[in-house]
Scaffold this active site. Structure first.
Site, PDB file in Angstrom:
ATOM      1  CB  CYS A 287      -1.265  -0.240   0.779  1.00 18.67           C
ATOM      2  SG  CYS A 287      -0.323  -0.278   2.507  1.00 18.67           S
TER       3      CYS A 287
ATOM      4  CG  HIS B 234      -6.999   0.675  -1.444  1.00 15.10           C
ATOM      5  ND1 HIS B 234      -7.212  -0.201  -0.240  1.00 15.10           N
ATOM      6  CD2 HIS B 234      -7.804   0.306  -2.508  1.00 15.10           C
ATOM      7  CE1 HIS B 234      -8.340  -1.186  -0.398  1.00 15.10           C
ATOM      8  NE2 HIS B 234      -8.748  -0.908  -1.945  1.00 15.10           N
TER       9      HIS B 234
ATOM     10  CG  HIS C  15      -4.496   0.348   4.206  1.00 20.58           C
ATOM     11  ND1 HIS C  15      -3.871  -0.398   2.975  1.00 20.58           N
ATOM     12  CD2 HIS C  15      -5.960   0.423   3.106  1.00 20.58           C
ATOM     13  CE1 HIS C  15      -4.547  -0.929   1.954  1.00 20.58           C
ATOM     14  NE2 HIS C  15      -5.413  -0.148   1.734  1.00 20.58           N
TER      15      HIS C  15
END
Length: 387
Positions: free
Chosen positions: A299, A359, A347
């Protein structure tokens, strides 16, 4: 690993976003999962629902992603430390060579003095000693040396002290490197363990159970899309109100910093477009923990690469990226902003507007466009505008 993270207060963040409480209820496990190390031991005859199984699998994947960010940090620190160790070793090697050359020159001075009787026979021993400082500080001996010889002696003593200091620094850096490598291996093992546990849980499901889980996921995505649409409507209304206010001020002849603010906004939008275009071009590439492209990403590796394409350098991990830029409210989020998730900030995604982001979701998934509410509103931590 936590030393570089700033403490985050519970409850509501500075951006007005809620952070989730850590799960405290342990999940009971059905017999088919009892062999999995990560599964909660069975304490009664309750068979967990598929929703509970899904939550357990999602939690394992999230823990794996959190461990991935720690792995990324350890990897970056190890790389920097390895470079420092190499630089120090090279410096010590150069200094040692210079010392050897100076030692030879001092030896020739001592030999010449001995042949001419200008110094006592043990002067050569003094000059060639490993630690000549004690000897050269003696006035009687120094008075026998010429100006050139004294300069050579002073230089030798200074080089020897500096070299010893660099050797100590190199040894300390090597120990730090060893510690960093240990942290790296620990983080790597943690990621692998969490992923193996999640795969084991999923492998025990029947075809029917997997189909049901897929249906649960579709329902969750539908709810996420609905929330995204609500946010898009809210942001559109806010933008319209802002534009109306600006027009009113312009019509009344108001002056101020509006022009400068407009220029800064335009500059950000240009960079954001480049970052989003890069991120969109990565859609379909696999999530691989620790990856920074070009064939796969985790990520923070994706967000770092996307903004690099726009000419902006971001740190490697989510823990550092969250502190790079300006924190804004979710209602004021603009395309290009970074959306961070979970109370441990493990994240991140690139906001593209209308409640959507691009993402790299989790291990086993691919870079994709998705609602920022993919895991529920409560997991959104904060929004940061890079710059």
């Amino acid at each position: 690993m936590a030393s570089h993270r700033k403490p985050r207060p519970g409850g509501t963040t500075a951006a007005g976003l809620r952070t989730p409480a850590l799960a405290t209820a342990a999940l009971t496990s059905m017999a088919v999962f009892s062999q999995t190390a990560e599964a909660v031991p069975r304490t009664d005859h309750h068979t967990p629902s598929l929703e509970e199984v899904e939550k357990k699998v999602d939690d394992l994947y999230r823990q794996a992603e959190s461990a991935t960010e720690k792995y990324d940090a350890a990897k970056e620190r190890t790389g920097k430390q390895r470079g420092r160790v190499d630089a120090l070793r090279n410096d010590v090697a150069r200094r040692t060579a210079r010392l050897n050359k100076a030692r030879e020159e001092l030896g020739s001075f001592a030999a010449a003095q001995y042949r001419t009787g200008a110094a006592a026979p043990d002067t050569a021993t003094f000059l060639l000693a490993d630690d000549p400082q004690d000897y050269f500080d003696q006035t009687q001996l120094m008075n026998r040396l010429t100006s050139r010889e004294k300069s050579a002696v002073d230089a030798y003593i200074g080089d020897q002290a500096a070299t010893m200091k660099k050797r100590r620094e190199a040894a300390a850096s090597l120990q730090t490197l060893t510690d960093s490598q240990h942290d790296l291996q620990t983080a790597k093992a943690t990621v692998q363990k969490k992923l193996a546990s999640a795969r084991e849980l999923l492998s025990q499901l029947t075809v029917q159970e997997k189909a049901r889980l897929a249906a649960i996921e579709r329902e969750r995505q539908q709810e996420a899309a609905r929330k995204a649409a609500e946010l898009a409507k809210q942001q559109a209304q806010q933008q319209a109100a802002s534009s109306s206010s600006s027009s009113t001020q312009s019509g009344s002849g108001s002056t101020g910093t509006g022009s400068a603010g407009s220029t800064a906004s335009s500059s950000y939008d240009t960079k954001a477009e480049k970052a989003i275009a890069f991120a969109r071009a990565q859609i379909g590439k696999p999530y691989v923990w620790g990856a920074t492209g070009p064939d796969s990403y985790d990520c923070s590796g994706l967000t770092q690469a996307a903004w690099r394409a726009a000419g902006v350098t971001l740190p490697r991990t989510t823990y550092e990226q969250v502190d790079t830029g300006t924190t804004v409210s979710l209602a004021n989020a603009r395309p290009g902003d970074l959306i961070f998730f979970y109370d441990d900030i493990s994240h991140v995604g690139v906001y593209i507007g209308d409640g959507m982001m691009i993402h790299a979701p989790k291990p086993g998934a691919y870079v994709r466009e998705e609602s920022i509410y993919y895991g529920g509103e409560s997991i959104i931590h904060s929004v940061v505008r890079p710059g």
